[in-house]
Design an enzyme around this catalytic site. Sequence first.
Site, short mmCIF file in Angstrom:
data_model
loop_
_atom_site.label_atom_id
_atom_site.label_comp_id
_atom_site.label_asym_id
_atom_site.label_seq_id
_atom_site.Cartn_x
_atom_site.Cartn_y
_atom_site.Cartn_z
N HIS A 53 -18.29 11.46 28.43
CA HIS A 53 -18.54 12.64 29.27
C HIS A 53 -19.95 12.60 29.86
CE1 HIS A 53 -15.25 15.20 27.14
NE2 HIS A 53 -14.78 14.63 28.24
N HIS A 99 -15.74 10.14 23.59
CA HIS A 99 -15.85 11.10 24.68
C HIS A 99 -17.22 11.75 24.84
CE1 HIS A 99 -11.60 10.52 25.10
NE2 HIS A 99 -11.47 11.47 26.02
N ASN A 102 -11.58 13.17 20.42
CA ASN A 102 -12.74 13.00 21.29
C ASN A 102 -13.50 11.71 21.02
OD1 ASN A 102 -12.50 15.29 22.91
ND2 ASN A 102 -13.26 16.57 21.24
N ARG A 140 3.06 37.07 32.19
CA ARG A 140 2.65 36.90 30.78
C ARG A 140 3.31 35.71 30.09
NH1 ARG A 140 3.01 42.47 30.99
NH2 ARG A 140 0.96 43.43 31.12
N HIS A 147 -12.09 8.96 34.38
CA HIS A 147 -12.37 9.44 33.02
C HIS A 147 -12.18 8.34 31.96
CE1 HIS A 147 -12.30 11.97 29.49
NE2 HIS A 147 -11.07 11.55 29.23
N LYS A 185 -2.55 22.09 25.75
CA LYS A 185 -3.77 22.61 26.38
C LYS A 185 -3.57 22.63 27.88
CE LYS A 185 -7.44 20.28 24.46
NZ LYS A 185 -8.90 20.07 24.44
N GLU A 238 -7.14 5.38 26.94
CA GLU A 238 -6.75 6.46 26.01
C GLU A 238 -5.70 5.96 25.01
OE1 GLU A 238 -8.29 9.35 25.83
OE2 GLU A 238 -9.04 9.85 27.83
N LYS A 247 -1.10 11.41 18.75
CA LYS A 247 -1.51 12.72 19.27
C LYS A 247 -0.69 13.83 18.62
CE LYS A 247 -3.38 15.51 22.65
NZ LYS A 247 -3.92 15.74 23.98
N ARG A 302 -8.57 17.96 15.25
CA ARG A 302 -8.32 17.60 16.64
C ARG A 302 -9.55 16.99 17.31
NH1 ARG A 302 -3.95 21.01 20.22
NH2 ARG A 302 -4.36 20.06 22.20
N GLU A 334 -7.47 23.20 17.69
CA GLU A 334 -8.75 22.51 17.73
C GLU A 334 -9.80 23.09 16.79
OE1 GLU A 334 -10.45 21.90 21.73
OE2 GLU A 334 -9.74 19.88 21.39
N1 LIG Z 1 -4.62 19.16 28.76
C1 LIG Z 1 -5.12 18.15 28.09
O1 LIG Z 1 -5.03 18.06 26.86
C2 LIG Z 1 -5.81 17.06 28.85
C3 LIG Z 1 -6.16 15.87 28.20
C4 LIG Z 1 -6.75 14.84 28.95
C5 LIG Z 1 -6.98 15.01 30.30
N2 LIG Z 1 -6.64 16.20 30.92
C6 LIG Z 1 -6.85 16.40 32.35
O2 LIG Z 1 -6.07 15.47 33.08
C7 LIG Z 1 -6.63 15.29 34.37
C8 LIG Z 1 -6.57 13.83 34.77
O3 LIG Z 1 -5.22 13.45 34.83
P1 LIG Z 1 -4.75 12.12 35.57
O4 LIG Z 1 -5.65 11.01 35.22
O5 LIG Z 1 -3.30 12.01 35.33
O6 LIG Z 1 -5.10 12.43 37.10
P2 LIG Z 1 -4.23 13.02 38.32
O7 LIG Z 1 -3.27 14.02 37.88
O8 LIG Z 1 -5.23 13.41 39.36
O9 LIG Z 1 -3.44 11.72 38.82
C9 LIG Z 1 -4.15 10.63 39.37
C10 LIG Z 1 -3.61 10.24 40.74
O10 LIG Z 1 -2.38 9.54 40.58
C11 LIG Z 1 -1.37 10.08 41.42
N3 LIG Z 1 -0.09 9.82 40.75
C12 LIG Z 1 0.42 10.50 39.70
N4 LIG Z 1 1.53 9.89 39.25
C13 LIG Z 1 1.75 8.83 40.05
C14 LIG Z 1 2.71 7.79 40.09
N5 LIG Z 1 3.69 7.72 39.16
N6 LIG Z 1 2.63 6.85 41.06
C15 LIG Z 1 1.61 6.88 41.96
N7 LIG Z 1 0.64 7.82 41.96
C16 LIG Z 1 0.72 8.78 41.02
C17 LIG Z 1 -1.76 11.51 41.61
O11 LIG Z 1 -1.22 12.04 42.79
C18 LIG Z 1 -3.28 11.43 41.64
O12 LIG Z 1 -3.72 11.13 42.94
C19 LIG Z 1 -8.05 15.82 34.29
O13 LIG Z 1 -8.14 17.02 35.04
C20 LIG Z 1 -8.26 16.11 32.82
O14 LIG Z 1 -9.13 17.20 32.57
C21 LIG Z 1 -6.05 17.20 30.20
ZN LIG Z 2 -9.94 11.62 27.47
#
Ligand SMILES: NC(=O)c1ccc[n+]([C@@H]2O[C@H](COP(=O)([O-])OP(=O)(O)OC[C@H]3O[C@@H](n4cnc5c(N)ncnc54)[C@H](O)[C@@H]3O)[C@@H](O)[C@H]2O)c1
Ligand SMILES: [Zn+2]
Length: 367
Positions: free
Chosen positions: A254, A250, A247, A123, A267, A145, A187, A229, A243, A239
Amino acid sequence: MRIVEVDLPTAERGYPVYICRGSLRELGRIAADHGFPRRLAVITDETVAGLYGHVALESLEGAGFAAELLVIPPGEGSKNLDTVRALYDALIRKDFDRGCGVCALGGGVVGDIAGLVAATYLRGLPWIQVPTTLLAQVDSSVGGKTGVNHPAGKNLIGAFHQPRFVLIDPQVLGTLPKRELWAGLAEVVKAGLIGSWELFSLLEENWTASLEGDLELLEAAIEGACRVKAEVVSRDEREAGLRRILNFGHTLGHALEAATGYTYFLHGEAVAWGMLGAAWLSRRRDLLGEEEGKRVESLLLSLPKPPLPGIPREKFREHLRRDKKIVAGVLHYVLLRGIGAATVEAGISEEELLSALDYIESLEARS
Ligand SMILES: NC(=O)c1ccc[n+]([C@@H]2O[C@H](COP(=O)([O-])OP(=O)(O)OC[C@H]3O[C@@H](n4cnc5c(N)ncnc54)[C@H](O)[C@@H]3O)[C@@H](O)[C@H]2O)c1
Ligand SMILES: [Zn+2]
């Protein structure tokens, strides 16, 4: 050390975001200062484990923590309930109890999964975020999130769970592939456009250094983006309204990602195209002036990204209709009233969005 405070009005406490080059080595000391549980699971992916797992563990162990790495395969393909279940299994097998904590070390994928595990295992356990991609440092790690994908759609399962603190070490970006860096930079530009004229100008004046990954500059830009942010999240933790401005770009972004099967664009790249369309709509509605519009366009056009492939209009329409931002049949759309000021408009039609797609395609043809 730069510190951005995330203030939360609800019962959950606010928390700091620490930003400093080389700070990964300070992880243990900072966690100890926060009175974080002495036993913790460090959830990470294979790539990040190989690069930074030992640095994190050494720092934690040096400060008296008992820390173990739990490693998942990298990439969006891991972001599902099977991975969450495998992590629960490992935590149960290793007797992690309520007195333990979780640390997410990695990009947004790791952060979203580890956060969901921390929100739900027994939990809820306290957790900390150590984001290692630019996207995670400026976007996903702040705001609480968490979640995973379902075969029916992205991020359909999740929870809000705020971390105790976020530790950002820009130095780890040195190993990030350039394409990922640029996608994250989109971003950062977004944060400037919706909430900080200063951040946008900083990027504009130092654009070459930003694209090259200059760490001193990135550190300042990360702080600026986290401030935007944090401000938005503080005013709208769950949200309800404000918030939505996060987007910006986006809705189109998307739809572009979906219409290309989520394999063509990263993305942030799709969002960069989406922001070009949204900035044009802002100009067409006389919200954004000609000169500012040109500045936005010129910066976003020079962000490296794949070209727009021919997007079949029917497919695009279909994805627009499925967009989460449609509430009771009305699409809430984020536009700019100027650089650093966003507004949410309710009366944007599908036809207008399609003409924005025509426009960005024409931009590409000209460039
Ligand atoms: N929670 C939220 O508010 C929120 C907001 C935006 C995006 N997201 C989510 O984030 C995700 C995308 O995140 P991302 O773009 O970080 O992708 P990711 O976590 O897949 O990382 C991208 C790649 O980079 C590699 N990597 C990470 N750090 C590294 C480093 N320092 N050096 C070399 N390689 C490295 C990882 O292993 C991976 O292969 C999506 O699933 C999206 O939905 C969440
Ligand atoms: Zn985004």
